[in-house]
Write a protein that holds these residues in place. Structure first.
Motif, mmCIF file in Angstrom:
data_model
loop_
_atom_site.group_PDB
_atom_site.id
_atom_site.type_symbol
_atom_site.label_atom_id
_atom_site.label_comp_id
_atom_site.label_asym_id
_atom_site.label_seq_id
_atom_site.Cartn_x
_atom_site.Cartn_y
_atom_site.Cartn_z
ATOM 1 N N GLY A 146 0.792 -1.213 0.000
ATOM 2 C CA GLY A 146 0.000 0.000 0.000
ATOM 3 C C GLY A 146 0.828 1.269 0.000
ATOM 4 N N ASP A 147 0.133 2.388 -0.202
ATOM 5 C CA ASP A 147 0.773 3.705 -0.214
ATOM 6 C C ASP A 147 0.563 4.467 1.086
ATOM 7 O OD1 ASP A 147 1.657 3.445 -2.914
ATOM 8 O OD2 ASP A 147 -0.386 3.864 -3.583
ATOM 9 N N TYR A 148 -0.537 4.151 1.798
ATOM 10 C CA TYR A 148 -0.860 4.822 3.057
ATOM 11 C C TYR A 148 -1.305 3.756 4.056
ATOM 12 C CZ TYR A 148 -0.951 8.650 -0.234
ATOM 13 O OH TYR A 148 -0.600 9.543 -1.222
ATOM 14 N N ALA A 149 -0.861 3.892 5.307
ATOM 15 C CA ALA A 149 -1.153 2.854 6.290
ATOM 16 C C ALA A 149 -1.223 3.449 7.685
ATOM 17 C CB ALA A 149 -0.086 1.758 6.241
ATOM 18 N N VAL A 150 -1.778 2.656 8.613
ATOM 19 C CA VAL A 150 -1.799 3.020 10.034
ATOM 20 C C VAL A 150 -1.355 1.816 10.844
ATOM 21 C CG1 VAL A 150 -3.527 4.852 9.968
ATOM 22 C CG2 VAL A 150 -4.268 2.469 10.083
ATOM 23 N N GLU A 151 -0.813 2.097 12.027
ATOM 24 C CA GLU A 151 -0.313 1.038 12.905
ATOM 25 C C GLU A 151 -1.104 0.997 14.211
ATOM 26 O OE1 GLU A 151 4.404 0.386 12.046
ATOM 27 O OE2 GLU A 151 3.841 2.045 13.372
ATOM 28 N N TRP A 152 -1.077 -0.180 14.832
ATOM 29 C CA TRP A 152 -1.566 -0.347 16.205
ATOM 30 C C TRP A 152 -0.591 -1.275 16.915
ATOM 31 C CZ3 TRP A 152 -4.269 1.627 19.897
ATOM 32 C CH2 TRP A 152 -4.617 0.851 21.000
ATOM 33 N N ASP A 153 -0.044 -0.816 18.037
ATOM 34 C CA ASP A 153 0.948 -1.566 18.791
ATOM 35 C C ASP A 153 2.125 -1.985 17.911
ATOM 36 O OD1 ASP A 153 -0.359 -1.296 21.162
ATOM 37 O OD2 ASP A 153 -1.360 -3.241 21.068
ATOM 38 N N GLY A 154 2.570 -1.082 17.044
ATOM 39 C CA GLY A 154 3.746 -1.326 16.223
ATOM 40 C C GLY A 154 3.522 -2.191 15.005
ATOM 41 N N GLN A 155 2.276 -2.587 14.732
ATOM 42 C CA GLN A 155 1.972 -3.429 13.578
ATOM 43 C C GLN A 155 1.038 -2.686 12.625
ATOM 44 O OE1 GLN A 155 3.387 -6.487 13.065
ATOM 45 N NE2 GLN A 155 4.527 -6.155 14.964
ATOM 46 N N VAL A 156 1.299 -2.813 11.323
ATOM 47 C CA VAL A 156 0.409 -2.213 10.325
ATOM 48 C C VAL A 156 -0.911 -2.969 10.348
ATOM 49 C CG1 VAL A 156 0.025 -1.797 7.866
ATOM 50 C CG2 VAL A 156 2.287 -1.388 8.857
ATOM 51 N N VAL A 157 -2.000 -2.257 10.606
ATOM 52 C CA VAL A 157 -3.313 -2.906 10.695
ATOM 53 C C VAL A 157 -4.214 -2.556 9.524
ATOM 54 C CG1 VAL A 157 -3.251 -3.087 13.209
ATOM 55 C CG2 VAL A 157 -4.181 -1.008 12.138
ATOM 56 N N ALA A 158 -3.820 -1.592 8.698
ATOM 57 C CA ALA A 158 -4.626 -1.232 7.528
ATOM 58 C C ALA A 158 -3.762 -0.462 6.549
ATOM 59 C CB ALA A 158 -5.846 -0.404 7.927
ATOM 60 N N ALA A 159 -4.041 -0.645 5.266
ATOM 61 C CA ALA A 159 -3.301 0.069 4.227
ATOM 62 C C ALA A 159 -4.225 0.338 3.047
ATOM 63 C CB ALA A 159 -2.086 -0.728 3.771
ATOM 64 N N VAL A 160 -3.908 1.393 2.320
ATOM 65 C CA VAL A 160 -4.660 1.778 1.129
ATOM 66 C C VAL A 160 -3.677 2.001 -0.011
ATOM 67 C CG1 VAL A 160 -6.081 3.571 0.066
ATOM 68 C CG2 VAL A 160 -6.595 2.795 2.386
ATOM 69 N N GLU A 161 -3.971 1.406 -1.142
ATOM 70 C CA GLU A 161 -3.206 1.620 -2.367
ATOM 71 C C GLU A 161 -3.949 2.645 -3.209
ATOM 72 O OE1 GLU A 161 -0.179 0.945 -5.353
ATOM 73 O OE2 GLU A 161 -0.309 0.177 -3.298
ATOM 74 N N ARG A 162 -3.254 3.710 -3.608
ATOM 75 C CA ARG A 162 -3.883 4.759 -4.417
ATOM 76 C C ARG A 162 -3.547 4.549 -5.890
ATOM 77 N NH1 ARG A 162 -1.882 10.949 -4.842
ATOM 78 N NH2 ARG A 162 -0.100 9.806 -5.628
ATOM 79 N N LYS A 163 -4.563 4.741 -6.755
ATOM 80 C CA LYS A 163 -4.357 4.600 -8.187
ATOM 81 C C LYS A 163 -5.090 5.692 -8.950
ATOM 82 C CE LYS A 163 -1.991 0.702 -8.401
ATOM 83 N NZ LYS A 163 -0.579 0.729 -8.880
ATOM 84 N N SER A 164 -4.436 6.237 -9.956
ATOM 85 C CA SER A 164 -5.155 6.984 -10.980
ATOM 86 C C SER A 164 -5.697 5.952 -11.966
ATOM 87 C CB SER A 164 -4.227 7.963 -11.688
ATOM 88 O OG SER A 164 -3.217 7.242 -12.393
ATOM 89 N N LEU A 165 -6.627 6.348 -12.817
ATOM 90 C CA LEU A 165 -7.167 5.382 -13.765
ATOM 91 C C LEU A 165 -6.106 4.858 -14.732
ATOM 92 C CD1 LEU A 165 -9.567 3.793 -14.771
ATOM 93 C CD2 LEU A 165 -10.209 5.744 -16.210
ATOM 94 N N PRO A 166 -5.253 5.709 -15.316
ATOM 95 C CA PRO A 166 -4.195 5.165 -16.189
ATOM 96 C C PRO A 166 -3.267 4.204 -15.462
ATOM 97 C CG PRO A 166 -4.441 7.525 -16.554
ATOM 98 C CD PRO A 166 -5.263 7.186 -15.350
ATOM 99 N N ASP A 167 -2.928 4.517 -14.204
ATOM 100 C CA ASP A 167 -2.062 3.628 -13.423
ATOM 101 C C ASP A 167 -2.765 2.302 -13.146
ATOM 102 O OD1 ASP A 167 0.067 2.705 -11.958
ATOM 103 O OD2 ASP A 167 -0.462 3.800 -10.145
ATOM 104 N N LEU A 168 -4.053 2.374 -12.831
ATOM 105 C CA LEU A 168 -4.821 1.151 -12.594
ATOM 106 C C LEU A 168 -4.844 0.273 -13.836
ATOM 107 C CD1 LEU A 168 -6.838 -0.442 -10.718
ATOM 108 C CD2 LEU A 168 -8.646 0.824 -11.902
ATOM 109 N N VAL A 169 -5.093 0.874 -14.989
ATOM 110 C CA VAL A 169 -5.142 0.115 -16.241
ATOM 111 C C VAL A 169 -3.792 -0.529 -16.528
ATOM 112 C CG1 VAL A 169 -5.421 0.327 -18.736
ATOM 113 C CG2 VAL A 169 -7.009 1.509 -17.201
ATOM 114 N N GLN A 170 -2.723 0.228 -16.346
ATOM 115 C CA GLN A 170 -1.386 -0.311 -16.593
ATOM 116 C C GLN A 170 -1.064 -1.468 -15.654
ATOM 117 O OE1 GLN A 170 1.716 2.600 -16.272
ATOM 118 N NE2 GLN A 170 3.329 1.216 -16.940
#
Length: 333
Positions: A173-197
């Motif tokens: 992912g490109d953006y994430a949050v932690e809880w107790d030092g562990q990544v518990v969620a992440a989001v990958e960001r895409k533009s439409l051209p990047d998604l298609v590629q």
């Protein structure tokens, strides 16, 4: 006006038939603007560096180039029907059926630096969606610490939301949050051209597999789903089928189309905030980001009592100082 903007533009061609609108690859190494545009205005034309070859899904940022190369690596040459300077904008009409009308807008940004944006009627409208983003923070969150992947280019800064960012390498992912030092969620960001590629290049499966290893994850696209069916360089059905297969194979990682960059950022902020709260609940503890519920705001008496216990000087009546309120909100961090 032309001298003030500094491009030396002319209001007309000065006679003769319009030249072609040229797009070439930028020979500069390591540039974030990989294309050169030659607008047929003036005796030598106007040469710009650009991020893309057409503003299909969003405005394209451009910057003045030194000049047109002697042996350009041409990508496209399109006849021009009209190219006219109107104030701080250049209206360009190309001699083809689709993707034929656009505009270059000259402006000044922070610090007085010159900036040029290439847009169409569609992307100009998309930049102003019929929605007003809320200013209220996510429920239960005072200041959400968001991790930004060090490879993310043109990263969101979440300046509209109550969040802070730290840049570092992320496993997925490109953006994430932690809880107790562990990544518990992440989001990958895409533009439409990047998604298609990513879909057509075969990388999407590996990206989603990495995200699926996390407790919570999602992919957000800075565009409308309907734009998939307006694609020209790839069959829309191929992209639509690829998205459906991704949903079926990785049901725990949704792919959301959020229309614009601002809306995608807003959704990401609230998803990551909710993920931290959920992780805290699962751990059986109270989130360090917890705040008094917006439905039951603290009374002035409660804030004064807390401030006095902490040694703050507060008056028995009247407005409570902003620094005291800020300290009260930070008390659970």
């Amino acid at each position: 006006m032309a001298e003030a903007i500094g491009l030396g533009l002319l209001a007309a061609y000065g006679g003769g038939m319009p030249q072609d609108f040229l797009i070439a690859r930028n020979p500069e190494e390591g540039t974030t603007l990989p294309f050169l545009l030659r607008i047929p205005l003036g005796p030598d034309g106007i040469v710009l560096k650009a991020k893309d070859t057409w503003p299909r899904t969003s405005k394209v940022y451009c910057h003045r180039a030194v000049g047109w190369p002697a042996q350009p690596d041409l990508v496209e040459s399109v006849p021009v029907r009209s190219c006219v300077r109107r104030g701080a904008a250049i209206d360009l009409v190309l001699g083809r059926g689709r993707e034929n009308r656009s505009q270059f807008v000259l402006t000044r940004i922070r610090g007085g630096r010159e900036a040029i944006f290439w847009q169409t009627a569609r992307t100009a409208k998309q930049a102003r969606p019929a929605a007003t983003l809320p200013t209220a923070r996510a429920a239960g969150v005072v200041d959400l610490p968001i991790l930004v992947d060090s490879h993310e280019r043109y990263a969101w800064n979440f300046s509209h939301q109550q969040a802070s960012t730290t840049t570092r390498g992320l496993p997925a992912g490109d953006y994430a949050v932690e809880w107790d030092g562990q990544v518990v969620a992440a989001v990958e960001r895409k533009s439409l051209p990047d998604l298609v590629q990513t879909l057509t290049g075969g990388k999407m499966r590996y990206l989603l597999a990495a995200l699926a290893d996390l407790p919570r994850a999602a992919v957000v696209v800075e565009d409308k789903y309907s734009r998939v069916f307006a694609l020209e360089r790839v069959r829309p059905a191929v992209v639509a089928d690829g998205l459906a297969e991704c949903h079926a194979r990785f049901p725990s990682v949704p792919i959301l189309f959020c229309e614009t960059r601002a809306l995608a950022q807003e959704w990401t902020y609230r998803f990551l905030a909710a993920s931290v709260q959920e992780a805290a609940d699962e751990a059986g503890g109270t989130s360090r980001l917890a705040d008094i519920s917006p439905a039951t705001p603290p009374s002035a008496a409660q804030v004064r009592a807390w401030a006095q216990e902490q040694g703050y000087a507060v008056s028995p009546r009247g407005r409570i100082a902003a620094e005291v309120m800020a300290a009260f909100e930070r008390r659970h961090q």
